[in-house]
Write a protein that holds these residues in place. Sequence first.
Motif, PDB file in Angstrom:
ATOM      1  N   TYR A 194       9.989   4.295  -4.718  1.00  0.00           N
ATOM      2  CA  TYR A 194       9.454   4.104  -3.336  1.00  0.00           C
ATOM      3  C   TYR A 194      10.369   3.002  -2.366  1.00  0.00           C
ATOM      4  N   ASP A 200      -1.025   8.719  -0.072  1.00  0.00           N
ATOM      5  CA  ASP A 200      -0.784  10.308  -0.785  1.00  0.00           C
ATOM      6  C   ASP A 200      -1.463  11.093   0.132  1.00  0.00           C
ATOM      7  N   TRP A 230       7.073   1.169  -8.222  1.00  0.00           N
ATOM      8  CA  TRP A 230       7.690   0.825  -6.833  1.00  0.00           C
ATOM      9  C   TRP A 230       9.067   1.140  -6.891  1.00  0.00           C
ATOM     10  N   THR A 250       0.931  -1.208   0.040  1.00  0.00           N
ATOM     11  CA  THR A 250       0.013   0.102  -0.059  1.00  0.00           C
ATOM     12  C   THR A 250       0.969   1.237  -0.091  1.00  0.00           C
ATOM     13  N   GLU A 251       0.255   2.255  -0.446  1.00  0.00           N
ATOM     14  CA  GLU A 251       0.874   3.519  -0.469  1.00  0.00           C
ATOM     15  C   GLU A 251      -0.105   4.827  -0.041  1.00  0.00           C
TER      16      GLU A 251
END
Length: 316
Positions: free
Chosen positions: A116, A33, A113, A30-31
């Motif tokens: 990150y 924002d 990805w 998960t990310e």
Amino acid sequence: MRWAQVSVVTTHEGADLIGNILMELGAAGTEIDDPSLVNEYIDAGLWDYTDLPRAEDTDTVTVRAYLPEDERLEGSLLTLTARVEGLRRADARIGAGTISHTFVADEDWAETWKAYIHTEKIGQRIVVRPTWEEYTPAEDEIVIDLDPGAAFGTGAHATTAMCLRWLERLVSPQMRVYDVGCGSGILAIAASKLGAGEIIAMDYDPVAVTVADENIRANNVGNVTAIQSDLLAVCEGAEPAELITANIIADIIIRLFDQLDAHLAPGGVLLASGIIDDRIADVERAAAEHGYTVLDMTCEKEWAAMIIRRSADLEH
């Protein structure tokens, strides 16, 4: 293969709740924002130059995750909608709770990805390195080469990091290890490089098993096998393990206790993680009901990792 990039608009309070639901549905990480973080970086002068404007609305955040486009996707999206509505009915402060999704190809997902994921030392010895970065290890360091692929578990998330630190203390030479809900295979690979013997990494999700197998081969750990299995079912009739790892979620860990006696060797340890803080008591209760004791626990970012043993073993 294509992936659904699923986005949920929510609040700071709702972000962890939504993220946990997405992971329960098999999300490939998960990310979040969070516009307020952008404002903090601008105000702190941490960027030499940026043309990003300050965010006006800092109360709204967006949680994103990736789900494979397969026969389960439609059901997963319906379940997500139902779970989000359930949070709303329970008066959880989730804000808009708006759900949307777009599709990306495998190579697009991987490129996303790369922004990150970076080389990171976790614990005293373990270093997790994405294959696109160079790293020269110190003499006592163990390097795990790992691409995010399509499975949860890169070492960046608190639940995985806590498990890796525990493995440095728990793994002994040639011990047998079962890794339940292996995801990317990172814990099984770490156990191997720390000196464990035969290791079986298992996951209910066939995509996770494929990714784990690729990572196992990339790290040249021939004593690790990745197999599809519902919890420990594939180990039926096999020798019990001295160490069982389960970096999953509370509800699945509670289910695992039903199978634990048959597969955990006398004096063995269950390392359980992925437990959100408001479920700690539930796991402790289930452990006690099955004759187990939580000996130790570490907590980080609202998550807990537990060291669990048979209560009878503690009496000797």
